[in-house]
Design a protein around this motif. Structure first.
Motif, PDB file in Angstrom:
ATOM      1  N   GLU A  62      20.679  13.747  -1.915  1.00  0.00           N
ATOM      2  CA  GLU A  62      21.534  12.777  -1.445  1.00  0.00           C
ATOM      3  C   GLU A  62      20.999  12.280   0.258  1.00  0.00           C
ATOM      4  O   GLU A  62      21.007  12.323   1.304  1.00  0.00           O
ATOM      5  CB  GLU A  62      23.288  12.163  -1.784  1.00  0.00           C
ATOM      6  N   ARG A  63      21.749  13.743   0.736  1.00  0.00           N
ATOM      7  CA  ARG A  63      21.671  14.727   2.117  1.00  0.00           C
ATOM      8  C   ARG A  63      20.202  14.494   2.762  1.00  0.00           C
ATOM      9  O   ARG A  63      20.143  13.911   3.880  1.00  0.00           O
ATOM     10  CB  ARG A  63      22.067  16.230   2.396  1.00  0.00           C
ATOM     11  N   ALA A  64      19.329  14.720   1.802  1.00  0.00           N
ATOM     12  CA  ALA A  64      17.913  14.935   2.066  1.00  0.00           C
ATOM     13  C   ALA A  64      17.144  13.263   2.406  1.00  0.00           C
ATOM     14  O   ALA A  64      17.135  13.597   3.011  1.00  0.00           O
ATOM     15  CB  ALA A  64      17.410  15.435   0.813  1.00  0.00           C
ATOM     16  N   VAL A  65      17.593  12.503   1.485  1.00  0.00           N
ATOM     17  CA  VAL A  65      17.533  10.960   1.258  1.00  0.00           C
ATOM     18  C   VAL A  65      17.777  10.661   3.086  1.00  0.00           C
ATOM     19  O   VAL A  65      17.050  10.296   3.681  1.00  0.00           O
ATOM     20  CB  VAL A  65      18.325  10.127   0.629  1.00  0.00           C
ATOM     21  N   VAL A  66      18.719  10.765   3.053  1.00  0.00           N
ATOM     22  CA  VAL A  66      19.711   9.641   4.227  1.00  0.00           C
ATOM     23  C   VAL A  66      18.966  10.573   5.449  1.00  0.00           C
ATOM     24  O   VAL A  66      18.150  10.180   7.013  1.00  0.00           O
ATOM     25  CB  VAL A  66      20.848  10.716   4.477  1.00  0.00           C
ATOM     26  N   ALA A 101      15.441  -2.923   1.101  1.00  0.00           N
ATOM     27  CA  ALA A 101      14.752  -2.386   0.595  1.00  0.00           C
ATOM     28  C   ALA A 101      14.954  -0.370   1.099  1.00  0.00           C
ATOM     29  O   ALA A 101      14.171  -0.010   0.939  1.00  0.00           O
ATOM     30  CB  ALA A 101      13.717  -2.319   1.587  1.00  0.00           C
ATOM     31  N   PHE A 102      15.512  -0.660   1.686  1.00  0.00           N
ATOM     32  CA  PHE A 102      16.533   0.601   1.728  1.00  0.00           C
ATOM     33  C   PHE A 102      17.146   1.214   0.568  1.00  0.00           C
ATOM     34  O   PHE A 102      16.650   2.393   0.543  1.00  0.00           O
ATOM     35  CB  PHE A 102      17.466   0.865   3.209  1.00  0.00           C
ATOM     36  N   LEU A 103      17.377   0.526   0.095  1.00  0.00           N
ATOM     37  CA  LEU A 103      18.191   1.350  -1.063  1.00  0.00           C
ATOM     38  C   LEU A 103      16.295   1.364  -2.529  1.00  0.00           C
ATOM     39  O   LEU A 103      16.770   2.432  -2.824  1.00  0.00           O
ATOM     40  CB  LEU A 103      18.773   0.639  -1.798  1.00  0.00           C
ATOM     41  N   ASP A 104      16.319   0.750  -2.345  1.00  0.00           N
ATOM     42  CA  ASP A 104      14.854   1.228  -2.850  1.00  0.00           C
ATOM     43  C   ASP A 104      14.321   1.879  -3.004  1.00  0.00           C
ATOM     44  O   ASP A 104      13.568   3.055  -4.046  1.00  0.00           O
ATOM     45  CB  ASP A 104      13.908  -0.590  -3.066  1.00  0.00           C
ATOM     46  N   GLY A 105      13.825   2.206  -1.079  1.00  0.00           N
ATOM     47  CA  GLY A 105      12.953   3.163  -1.012  1.00  0.00           C
ATOM     48  C   GLY A 105      14.077   5.232  -0.934  1.00  0.00           C
ATOM     49  O   GLY A 105      13.348   5.712  -1.582  1.00  0.00           O
ATOM     50  N   SER A 106      15.477   4.878  -0.956  1.00  0.00           N
ATOM     51  CA  SER A 106      16.046   5.543  -1.585  1.00  0.00           C
ATOM     52  C   SER A 106      16.405   6.186  -2.907  1.00  0.00           C
ATOM     53  O   SER A 106      15.582   7.423  -3.557  1.00  0.00           O
ATOM     54  CB  SER A 106      17.563   5.078  -0.944  1.00  0.00           C
ATOM     55  N   PRO A 136       0.727  -1.633   0.101  1.00  0.00           N
ATOM     56  CA  PRO A 136      -0.348  -0.045   0.351  1.00  0.00           C
ATOM     57  C   PRO A 136       1.132   1.104  -0.232  1.00  0.00           C
ATOM     58  O   PRO A 136       0.433   2.648  -0.628  1.00  0.00           O
ATOM     59  CB  PRO A 136      -0.463  -0.161   1.470  1.00  0.00           C
ATOM     60  N   MET A 137       2.406   1.192   0.808  1.00  0.00           N
ATOM     61  CA  MET A 137       2.599   2.333   0.840  1.00  0.00           C
ATOM     62  C   MET A 137       3.583   2.517  -0.840  1.00  0.00           C
ATOM     63  O   MET A 137       3.619   3.505  -1.071  1.00  0.00           O
ATOM     64  CB  MET A 137       4.175   2.103   1.987  1.00  0.00           C
ATOM     65  N   GLU A 138       3.856   1.548  -1.569  1.00  0.00           N
ATOM     66  CA  GLU A 138       4.218   1.292  -2.819  1.00  0.00           C
ATOM     67  C   GLU A 138       2.938   2.742  -3.779  1.00  0.00           C
ATOM     68  O   GLU A 138       3.686   2.729  -4.552  1.00  0.00           O
ATOM     69  CB  GLU A 138       5.341  -0.121  -3.292  1.00  0.00           C
ATOM     70  N   SER A 139       1.834   1.545  -3.299  1.00  0.00           N
ATOM     71  CA  SER A 139       1.266   2.691  -4.212  1.00  0.00           C
ATOM     72  C   SER A 139       0.771   3.926  -4.422  1.00  0.00           C
ATOM     73  O   SER A 139       0.707   4.411  -5.113  1.00  0.00           O
ATOM     74  CB  SER A 139      -0.147   1.539  -4.351  1.00  0.00           C
ATOM     75  N   MET A 140       1.457   4.184  -2.893  1.00  0.00           N
ATOM     76  CA  MET A 140       1.071   5.807  -2.294  1.00  0.00           C
ATOM     77  C   MET A 140       2.206   6.502  -3.105  1.00  0.00           C
ATOM     78  O   MET A 140       1.990   7.666  -3.767  1.00  0.00           O
ATOM     79  CB  MET A 140       0.622   6.065  -1.692  1.00  0.00           C
ATOM     80  N   ALA A 141       3.562   6.007  -3.276  1.00  0.00           N
ATOM     81  CA  ALA A 141       4.839   6.296  -3.851  1.00  0.00           C
ATOM     82  C   ALA A 141       4.956   7.220  -4.658  1.00  0.00           C
ATOM     83  O   ALA A 141       5.050   7.635  -5.765  1.00  0.00           O
ATOM     84  CB  ALA A 141       5.491   5.643  -3.144  1.00  0.00           C
ATOM     85  N   ASN A 142       4.325   5.415  -5.295  1.00  0.00           N
ATOM     86  CA  ASN A 142       4.404   6.128  -7.455  1.00  0.00           C
ATOM     87  C   ASN A 142       3.973   7.150  -8.043  1.00  0.00           C
ATOM     88  O   ASN A 142       4.608   7.166  -9.123  1.00  0.00           O
ATOM     89  CB  ASN A 142       3.357   4.433  -7.924  1.00  0.00           C
ATOM     90  N   ARG A 143       2.840   7.187  -6.984  1.00  0.00           N
ATOM     91  CA  ARG A 143       2.221   8.955  -7.817  1.00  0.00           C
ATOM     92  C   ARG A 143       3.349  10.298  -7.573  1.00  0.00           C
ATOM     93  O   ARG A 143       3.251  10.914  -8.574  1.00  0.00           O
ATOM     94  CB  ARG A 143       1.343   9.277  -6.747  1.00  0.00           C
ATOM     95  N   ALA A 144       4.192   9.847  -6.850  1.00  0.00           N
ATOM     96  CA  ALA A 144       5.263  11.273  -5.912  1.00  0.00           C
ATOM     97  C   ALA A 144       5.899  10.803  -7.523  1.00  0.00           C
ATOM     98  O   ALA A 144       6.742  11.879  -7.595  1.00  0.00           O
ATOM     99  CB  ALA A 144       5.611  11.128  -4.908  1.00  0.00           C
ATOM    100  N   GLU A 145       6.050   9.889  -7.342  1.00  0.00           N
ATOM    101  CA  GLU A 145       7.345   9.187  -8.766  1.00  0.00           C
ATOM    102  C   GLU A 145       7.324   9.639 -10.109  1.00  0.00           C
ATOM    103  O   GLU A 145       8.034   9.255 -10.580  1.00  0.00           O
ATOM    104  CB  GLU A 145       8.059   7.537  -8.833  1.00  0.00           C
ATOM    105  N   ARG A 178      13.748   5.677  -5.469  1.00  0.00           N
ATOM    106  CA  ARG A 178      11.719   6.022  -4.983  1.00  0.00           C
ATOM    107  C   ARG A 178      12.008   7.341  -4.539  1.00  0.00           C
ATOM    108  O   ARG A 178      11.435   8.182  -4.928  1.00  0.00           O
ATOM    109  CB  ARG A 178      11.278   5.534  -4.622  1.00  0.00           C
ATOM    110  N   THR A 179      12.491   8.077  -3.418  1.00  0.00           N
ATOM    111  CA  THR A 179      12.882   9.560  -2.866  1.00  0.00           C
ATOM    112  C   THR A 179      13.560  10.508  -3.586  1.00  0.00           C
ATOM    113  O   THR A 179      13.076  11.432  -4.387  1.00  0.00           O
ATOM    114  CB  THR A 179      12.862   9.406  -1.605  1.00  0.00           C
ATOM    115  N   ARG A 180      14.469   9.842  -4.098  1.00  0.00           N
ATOM    116  CA  ARG A 180      15.247  10.667  -5.502  1.00  0.00           C
ATOM    117  C   ARG A 180      14.431  10.945  -6.726  1.00  0.00           C
ATOM    118  O   ARG A 180      14.384  12.098  -7.070  1.00  0.00           O
ATOM    119  CB  ARG A 180      16.323   9.912  -5.823  1.00  0.00           C
ATOM    120  N   ARG A 181      13.483   9.857  -6.642  1.00  0.00           N
ATOM    121  CA  ARG A 181      13.315  10.239  -8.494  1.00  0.00           C
ATOM    122  C   ARG A 181      12.042  11.700  -7.882  1.00  0.00           C
ATOM    123  O   ARG A 181      12.082  12.576  -8.504  1.00  0.00           O
ATOM    124  CB  ARG A 181      12.550   9.120  -8.459  1.00  0.00           C
TER     125      ARG A 181
END
Length: 211
Positions: free
Chosen positions: A161-165, A133-138, A69-78, A140-143
């Motif tokens: 990169e700093r913002a993702v960390v 999961a950490f790398l994938d989430g990172s 469910p979290m990925e589904s929501m994140a997809n819209r932001a990406e 996604r956040t970059r995009r």
């Protein structure tokens, strides 16, 4: 008949995951056996092996069930066509925090991950899944942040990169502390404030090479 068989198989799979979630939460991951999960689910070990390779595979399925469910929501932001990527990102982050309070299953899974998953040589596969999961989430956040920059919602000077960390540190820290001491603060009531504080901080997170 085929449809019913598939439905029954899916129901059994979900029952096994539900049982694993309860046993992992009660006993910890390293002290849980497939026999424990089978007993709790009311199935045989053979039934578990029909759906999963081993205990770690069950753990991964439990984690993925909450992650989808979290990925589904994140997809819209990406999505580069999204006109409000930062707004969609904000919604997703608030959702994660609030659902941890409101959804007992999500709360159990996070409690298992943060407080009841002992990382040993035996659980190396779990640690590897956490890294993935950490790398994938990172990524996604970059995009998402690149989309927000393109839309003028974040400064071009943002050090992504700093913002993702910083995001991982803030979200992980909030969840860890609240799960440990839920009486310390009202996570649901403060979720939007926490997320907005983070988003506001991004305007002051320039690249080292920037102005």
């Amino acid at each position: 008949m085929v449809r019913r068989t598939k439905a029954e198989a899916q129901e059994t799979r979900e029952r096994i995951i539900d049982a694993a979630e309860r046993v992992f939460h009660d006993k910890g991951v390293s002290r849980t056996s497939l026999n424990d999960i089978a007993k709790e689910a009311g199935v045989t070990r053979g039934a578990i092996y029909w759906h999963f390779k081993n205990k770690h595979d069950v753990f991964a399925a439990m984690f993925e069930r909450q992650r989808l469910p979290m990925e589904s929501m994140a997809n819209r932001a990406e999505d580069p066509n999204e006109t409000d990527p930062l707004g969609k990102f904000r919604e997703a982050m608030i959702y994660v925090l609030c659902q941890t309070v409101l959804d007992p299953g999500r709360r159990r899974v996070f409690e298992i991950m943060f407080h009841k998953c002992e990382f040993t040589a035996e659980t190396d596969p779990l640690m590897e899944r956490q890294r993935e999961a950490f790398l994938d989430g990172s990524e996604r956040t970059r995009r998402t942040f690149r989309n927000a920059i393109a839309r003028g919602q974040l400064p071009a000077s943002l050090d992504i990169e700093r913002a993702v960390v910083q995001l991982h540190v803030q979200m992980t820290g909030l969840l860890y502390v609240w799960l440990l001491l839920p009486e310390a603060f009202d996570l649901q009531a403060e979720a939007a404030n926490f997320v907005d504080c983070y988003i506001n901080s991004l305007t002051h997170c320039p690249s080292i090479a920037g102005p």
